[in-house]
Design a protein around this motif. Structure first.
Motif, PDB file in Angstrom:
ATOM      1  N   PHE A 396       0.822  -1.208   0.000  1.00 50.88           N
ATOM      2  CA  PHE A 396       0.000   0.000   0.000  1.00 50.88           C
ATOM      3  C   PHE A 396       0.862   1.267   0.000  1.00 50.88           C
ATOM      4  CE2 PHE A 396      -2.898  -3.230   1.345  1.00 50.88           C
ATOM      5  CZ  PHE A 396      -4.111  -2.858   0.782  1.00 50.88           C
ATOM      6  N   ASP A 397       2.173   1.096  -0.099  1.00 56.45           N
ATOM      7  CA  ASP A 397       3.060   2.250  -0.051  1.00 56.45           C
ATOM      8  C   ASP A 397       2.851   3.194  -1.239  1.00 56.45           C
ATOM      9  OD1 ASP A 397       3.954   0.905   2.130  1.00 56.45           O
ATOM     10  OD2 ASP A 397       6.019   0.643   1.448  1.00 56.45           O
ATOM     11  N   ASN A 398       2.461   2.614  -2.374  1.00 56.89           N
ATOM     12  CA  ASN A 398       2.237   3.449  -3.562  1.00 56.89           C
ATOM     13  C   ASN A 398       0.865   3.192  -4.169  1.00 56.89           C
ATOM     14  OD1 ASN A 398       3.238   5.493  -5.310  1.00 56.89           O
ATOM     15  ND2 ASN A 398       3.615   3.951  -6.901  1.00 56.89           N
ATOM     16  N   GLN A 399      -0.041   2.640  -3.369  1.00 54.98           N
ATOM     17  CA  GLN A 399      -1.395   2.356  -3.840  1.00 54.98           C
ATOM     18  C   GLN A 399      -2.156   3.672  -4.001  1.00 54.98           C
ATOM     19  OE1 GLN A 399      -4.672   2.364  -2.138  1.00 54.98           O
ATOM     20  NE2 GLN A 399      -5.637   1.372  -3.893  1.00 54.98           N
ATOM     21  N   SER A 402      -4.629   5.245  -1.267  1.00 57.06           N
ATOM     22  CA  SER A 402      -3.878   5.321  -0.014  1.00 57.06           C
ATOM     23  C   SER A 402      -2.898   6.491  -0.046  1.00 57.06           C
ATOM     24  CB  SER A 402      -3.118   4.009   0.231  1.00 57.06           C
ATOM     25  OG  SER A 402      -3.997   2.919   0.303  1.00 57.06           O
ATOM     26  N   ARG A 403      -2.256   6.670  -1.200  1.00 55.83           N
ATOM     27  CA  ARG A 403      -1.313   7.782  -1.347  1.00 55.83           C
ATOM     28  C   ARG A 403      -2.047   9.126  -1.336  1.00 55.83           C
ATOM     29  NH1 ARG A 403       3.983   7.770  -2.556  1.00 55.83           N
ATOM     30  NH2 ARG A 403       4.864   9.702  -3.382  1.00 55.83           N
ATOM     31  N   ASN A 408      -0.410   5.799   3.105  1.00 57.37           N
ATOM     32  CA  ASN A 408       0.204   4.800   2.242  1.00 57.37           C
ATOM     33  C   ASN A 408       1.365   4.083   2.913  1.00 57.37           C
ATOM     34  OD1 ASN A 408       1.118   7.571   1.872  1.00 57.37           O
ATOM     35  ND2 ASN A 408       2.617   6.763   0.415  1.00 57.37           N
ATOM     36  N   CYS A 409       1.026   3.224   3.853  1.00 58.76           N
ATOM     37  CA  CYS A 409       2.003   2.310   4.460  1.00 58.76           C
ATOM     38  C   CYS A 409       1.276   1.024   4.784  1.00 58.76           C
ATOM     39  CB  CYS A 409       2.600   2.910   5.738  1.00 58.76           C
ATOM     40  SG  CYS A 409       4.037   1.980   6.369  1.00 58.76           S
ATOM     41  N   GLY A 430      -2.452  -2.246   7.109  1.00 57.15           N
ATOM     42  CA  GLY A 430      -2.683  -1.215   6.115  1.00 57.15           C
ATOM     43  C   GLY A 430      -3.986  -0.486   6.335  1.00 57.15           C
ATOM     44  N   ILE A 463      -9.280   2.456  -1.783  1.00 54.26           N
ATOM     45  CA  ILE A 463      -8.228   1.645  -1.167  1.00 54.26           C
ATOM     46  C   ILE A 463      -8.473   0.168  -1.456  1.00 54.26           C
ATOM     47  CG2 ILE A 463      -7.285   0.905   1.071  1.00 54.26           C
ATOM     48  CD1 ILE A 463      -7.665   3.817   2.020  1.00 54.26           C
ATOM     49  N   GLY A 466      -6.621  -2.110  -3.867  1.00 52.19           N
ATOM     50  CA  GLY A 466      -5.435  -2.871  -3.469  1.00 52.19           C
ATOM     51  C   GLY A 466      -5.741  -4.343  -3.297  1.00 52.19           C
ATOM     52  N   ASP A 490      -4.251  -0.813  -9.978  1.00 52.09           N
ATOM     53  CA  ASP A 490      -5.155   0.030  -9.203  1.00 52.09           C
ATOM     54  C   ASP A 490      -5.817   1.116 -10.045  1.00 52.09           C
ATOM     55  OD1 ASP A 490      -4.564  -1.444  -7.040  1.00 52.09           O
ATOM     56  OD2 ASP A 490      -3.248   0.019  -6.091  1.00 52.09           O
TER      57      ASP A 490
END
Length: 492
Positions: A396-399, A402-403, A408-409, A430, A463, A466, A490
């Motif tokens: 989810f860091d670059n989802q 989420s971003r 986004n973590c 997440g 989200i 993801g 996504d």
């Protein structure tokens, strides 16, 4: 159950068809269901006539978390170009927690107050050698007994005396009239993790200790590492640490302070000092002092009843049912609710199997930020099963969404069965984990295959997209990859 002797029979004050001991979530559900088939029933309870969830568990903790998350969002919105000076009124925070908690607890209490007075007994029950229930001045003979005595916070030996008023548990932490200055939290399970982060976000100086290098009960090492990384952004943690001693001492300002002596992961000894020590080292079932052995029930070395029928709570062929936290099976509210319902429906044979709720698939959620969720089989269980499996993954860091939201973590793993194209289980940390876990739980419960899940719409931008990415990864690792007209990650 043992038949009482003739001399004892003369002293019996009440004979009932069903006795329910404990009036928490499981006990209340058992009482309601059993009351549909017999009016000759009694429920006995020691303490408050509400539930752990409403009074000292789920609801007050989520109220504290709600305040903490509001504070966190207000303080850390710089990335959006929003700058604010945040003042936290600790007394107001705790006052709202208590007022809303009381609202939920009173709703439960009001339902109980509607039950006939002669069916309720306030007092501590004990089962004597004749299998009779002793409570207050009564001696009760019950044909069937449902035990729903719940659980209590576990406190290591000696800590109560050593810490005195500096000791907190989940049973009394919500009674604080103000936010403390500092706190050590012992235990990084769901309770410890949630409360440690919530108090931190409310401005309390918190240090979290755990003997294992693990948080939230995670058993997938990759998810655990990611959770530690994400949570470490605003939470001070001493994981893989051994607590050597706790107590109180006079500090440099001549005030009484609590201390925790520990050995860290490198073997170096350290000491924490502060205002309170919150012990969140798990809960233990309240069953041993009851005298349950006098009904023929055997316990294992962890106080769990042997010969437990997980569908009904019945112990072997005894007319004894042990449900909820009392059986230490899965100490979660929805499980306790189902077990109480099933036990109350099972006490008489004229209840059909349709009233017996089968055990639901495992589902657990930790309401920290980001959230932690586990559903279905754990990774170690999958590995031991002998099934051929694949792991679908999404970060989810670059989802996309989420971003956008600045959350986004995270990381999601889905364990897919290559033979059946079904989901065996999943683990994640997440954003929106609680919703993703519920979707996966529905899929597992209803045997929905991964292809069918991928055929359902995923709205953009959410989200939950993801989840689609992880499902696609599972499908790609199967023998026959799923072909989709939309190949964008996504949708962005």
């Amino acid at each position: 159950m043992t038949e009482p002797s003739d001399s004892t029979s003369d002293k019996i004050t009440r004979r009932v068809a069903v006795a329910v001991i404990g009036a928490g979530t499981a006990g209340q559900n058992a009482f309601r269901q059993a009351s549909k088939t017999t009016k000759n029933i009694v429920i006995i309870n020691d303490g408050f006539w509400t539930t752990v969830c409403a009074t000292v568990g789920c609801m007050p903790s989520k109220l504290l978390i709600a305040a903490a998350n509001r504070a966190h969002e207000a303080k850390y919105s710089d990335q959006f170009g929003i700058h604010a000076d945040v003042k936290i009124d600790g007394k107001q925070v705790m006052a709202r927690v208590q007022a809303e908690r009381n609202h939920f607890a009173n709703s439960v209490k009001k339902q109980v107050e509607g039950w006939p007075a002669d069916k309720k007994i306030s007092g501590r029950a004990h089962i004597n050698k004749d299998g009779l229930i002793e409570v207050n001045d009564e001696l009760i003979k019950a044909d069937k007994i449902i035990v729903a005595t719940g659980s209590s916070p576990f406190i290591p030996d000696g800590w109560t005396n050593k810490l005195g008023n500096a000791l907190l548990t989940s049973d009394n932490v919500f009674e604080l009239s103000d936010l403390p200055i500092s706190m050590a939290v012992i235990g990084a399970g769901s309770v410890g993790l949630e409360l440690a982060q919530a108090f931190t976000r409310l401005g309390v100086s918190v240090t979290l200790f755990n003997r294992a290098n693990r948080v939230g009960g995670l058993q997938d090492e990759d998810i655990n590492k990611k959770a530690i990384d994400c949570l470490g952004n605003d939470l001070t943690m001493h994981l893989n640490s051994e607590i050597k001693d706790v107590g109180t001492q006079i500090d440099k300002d001549k005030n009484l302070a609590a201390f925790v002596k520990y050995k860290d992961k490198n073997g170096k000894e350290g000491q924490w000092q502060g205002e309170y020590v919150l012990v969140a080292t798990g809960r233990r079932n309240n069953i041993e002092p009851l005298g349950i052995e006098n009904l023929g029930v055997e316990l294992d070395d962890k106080n769990r009843p042997k010969d437990l029928n997980i569908n009904t709570g019945q112990i072997g062929d005894l007319e004894v049912y042990i449900v909820g936290d009392a059986n230490a099976h899965i100490p979660l509210l929805h499980v306790a609710s189902d077990e109480g319902f099933s036990a109350g429906s099972s006490v008489y044979p004229n209840n059909t199997d349709a009233n017996i709720r089968p055990p639901s698939i495992p589902l657990s959620i930790v309401f920290c930020e980001p959230q932690i969720a586990n559903v279905g089989m754990s990774l170690p269980e999958v590995q031991k099963s002998g099934l051929e499996y694949v792991i679908g993954s999404v970060s989810f860091d670059n989802q996309g969404r989420s971003r956008v939201m600045g959350v986004n973590c995270g990381l999601l793993h889905i364990y897919g069965c290559k033979k059946t194209d079904k989901i065996l289980g999943a683990s994640m940390v997440g954003p929106d984990a609680e919703y993703i876990a519920h979707i996966l739980a529905v899929a597992i419960t209803n045997d929905i295959c991964i292809k069918a899940l991928l055929d359902t719409p995923f709205y953009h931008p959410t989200i939950l997209e993801g989840l689609r990415t992880a499902l696609r990864d599972v499908q790609d690792k199967m023998a026959i990859p799923y072909q989709s007209y939309d190949t964008q990650q996504d949708g962005f």
